[in-house]
Design an enzyme around this catalytic site. Structure first.
Site, PDB file in Angstrom:
ATOM      1  N   LYS A   5      19.295 -51.736   7.546  1.00  0.00           N
ATOM      2  CA  LYS A   5      19.456 -51.375   8.961  1.00  0.00           C
ATOM      3  C   LYS A   5      18.863 -52.425   9.879  1.00  0.00           C
ATOM      4  O   LYS A   5      17.706 -52.800   9.726  1.00  0.00           O
ATOM      5  CB  LYS A   5      18.767 -50.035   9.228  1.00  0.00           C
ATOM      6  CG  LYS A   5      19.334 -48.880   8.420  1.00  0.00           C
ATOM      7  CD  LYS A   5      18.532 -47.608   8.632  1.00  0.00           C
ATOM      8  CE  LYS A   5      17.132 -47.712   8.066  1.00  0.00           C
ATOM      9  NZ  LYS A   5      16.398 -46.423   8.092  1.00  0.00           N
TER      10      LYS A   5
ATOM     11  N   THR B  77      14.299 -43.749  21.060  1.00  0.00           N
ATOM     12  CA  THR B  77      14.838 -44.066  19.732  1.00  0.00           C
ATOM     13  C   THR B  77      14.006 -43.434  18.615  1.00  0.00           C
ATOM     14  O   THR B  77      14.093 -43.838  17.464  1.00  0.00           O
ATOM     15  CB  THR B  77      14.874 -45.590  19.507  1.00  0.00           C
ATOM     16  OG1 THR B  77      13.538 -46.096  19.679  1.00  0.00           O
ATOM     17  CG2 THR B  77      15.805 -46.283  20.471  1.00  0.00           C
TER      18      THR B  77
ATOM     19  N   GLY C 202      13.073 -41.432  15.659  1.00  0.00           N
ATOM     20  CA  GLY C 202      13.798 -40.723  14.597  1.00  0.00           C
ATOM     21  C   GLY C 202      15.212 -41.206  14.320  1.00  0.00           C
ATOM     22  O   GLY C 202      15.971 -40.522  13.638  1.00  0.00           O
ATOM     23  N   THR C 203      15.568 -42.397  14.783  1.00  0.00           N
ATOM     24  CA  THR C 203      16.932 -42.886  14.518  1.00  0.00           C
ATOM     25  C   THR C 203      17.191 -43.041  13.014  1.00  0.00           C
ATOM     26  O   THR C 203      18.279 -42.722  12.526  1.00  0.00           O
ATOM     27  CB  THR C 203      17.205 -44.243  15.203  1.00  0.00           C
ATOM     28  OG1 THR C 203      16.139 -45.141  14.882  1.00  0.00           O
ATOM     29  CG2 THR C 203      17.320 -44.099  16.704  1.00  0.00           C
ATOM     30  N   GLY C 204      16.183 -43.531  12.290  1.00  0.00           N
ATOM     31  CA  GLY C 204      16.359 -43.753  10.847  1.00  0.00           C
ATOM     32  C   GLY C 204      16.576 -42.441  10.099  1.00  0.00           C
ATOM     33  O   GLY C 204      17.458 -42.334   9.229  1.00  0.00           O
ATOM     34  N   CYS C 205      15.772 -41.433  10.436  1.00  0.00           N
ATOM     35  CA  CYS C 205      15.919 -40.105   9.807  1.00  0.00           C
ATOM     36  C   CYS C 205      17.302 -39.553  10.096  1.00  0.00           C
ATOM     37  O   CYS C 205      17.984 -39.022   9.206  1.00  0.00           O
ATOM     38  CB  CYS C 205      14.892 -39.123  10.374  1.00  0.00           C
ATOM     39  SG  CYS C 205      13.202 -39.695  10.257  1.00  0.00           S
TER      40      CYS C 205
END
Ligand SMILES: Nc1ncnc2c1ncn2[C@@H]1O[C@H](COP(=O)(O)OP(=O)(O)OP(=O)(O)O)[C@@H](O)[C@H]1O
Ligand SMILES: [Mg+2]
Length: 264
Positions: free
Chosen positions: A173, A205, A207-210
């Site tokens: 990512k 932004t 928690g974008t990865g979760c």
């Protein structure tokens, strides 16, 4: 009704972790279940305290769900320590958890290391070989490979090198890279594909990865192929970022439920 499972930590602020995952599952029309690995005292500004759950209780949660329901896909988030990582890898090996999306939560956007060296090794030796898809950010790709990953060509190489560690596919990512697009790189063992979406100008932004890994697991549960699932999840996340909102004084959450509130 399809069942999806998240194995991750709780974010009291409601923007990331288990809370983000369950909202994302709901937005996809799925029945979300959870095995909580850690409790964090957290808000939009930062984490003030946290504690891990015992590995026995983490496994008991996974067994309670998988022993009763057919799990169509699973994602892992923050796994907190080596003992939990090993226990989750063991559970994934003996229970039917469906495709497994491993978001290797090891290094926060801030650069803070979240796991000790033993836990990082447990990821590599135990969990990565079980993963259908591994979704590291740039800093996690660097930590796993022990070399810098700072631009697109390096991301493409990293995706191939991480694939050699055992996961069936890798999505590196690039949210942290500057540029008009937010570009991630997918390697499925066969071809390298750049997956891009317009960068959304927002500081919300959290928690974008979760959210991305939960959306990919959701789409795999619904029967998408891998590339289709990644592209669909990226589009879902980009719209959630466009509709992100401010609560608190730091980084606000994305709007996980946007598909349910069109025209609001
Ligand atoms: N401002 C943005 N606009 C659009 N997409 C973004 C933006 N920031 C991140 N992304 C995308 O969000 C997803 C998550 O990537 P990121 O690199 O932020 O992961 P992460 O560091 O693991 O996130 P987290 O800190 O939430 O764990 C990727 O698809 C990335 O391209
Ligand atoms: Mg992350």
């Amino acid at each position: 009704m399809q069942v999806v499972l998240t194995i991750a930590g709780s974010d009291s602020g409601g923007g990331a972790g288990i809370q983000a995952d369950l909202l994302t599952f709901a937005a996809h029309g799925l029945h979300g279940t959870s095995a909580i690995t850690a409790v964090t005292a957290q808000n939009s500004v930062g984490v003030s305290d946290w504690a891990a759950i015992t590995s026995r209780l983490v496994v008991a949660q996974i067994e309670a769900v998988a022993g009763d329901m057919r799990v169509a896909a699973t994602k892992t988030g923050m796994l907190a320590n080596a003992e939990i990582i090993v226990a989750v890898a063991d559970a994934a090996g003996r229970l039917a958890l469906g495709p497994l999306v491993v978001d290797p939560v090891m290094v926060a956007k801030s650069g803070d290391r979240l796991l000790d060296a033993e836990a990082e090794r447990a990821y590599v030796t135990r969990l990565l070989p079980q993963a259908t898809l591994l979704t590291p950010n740039l800093l996690e790709a660097e930590a796993l490979l022990g070399r810098p990953v700072r631009d697109l060509p390096a991301m493409r190489e990293a995706a191939r090198a991480l694939h050699a560690l055992g996961p069936r596919a890798v999505l590196v990512k690039g949210g942290a890279l500057p540029g008009a697009d937010a570009t991630d790189v997918l390697f499925d063992g066969d071809t390298v594909v750049d997956v891009s979406a317009p960068r959304v100008e927002t500081r919300n932004t959290h928690g974008t990865g979760c959210t991305l890994s939960a959306a990919i697991a959701s789409r795999l549960a619904l029967g998408d192929g891998l590339l289709e699932a990644v592209r669909g999840a990226k589009a879902y996340l980009t719209e959630a970022l466009r509709r992100s909102y401010t609560v608190g004084h730091g980084r606000g959450p994305v709007d996980h439920l946007h598909p349910l509130s069109r025209g609001r």
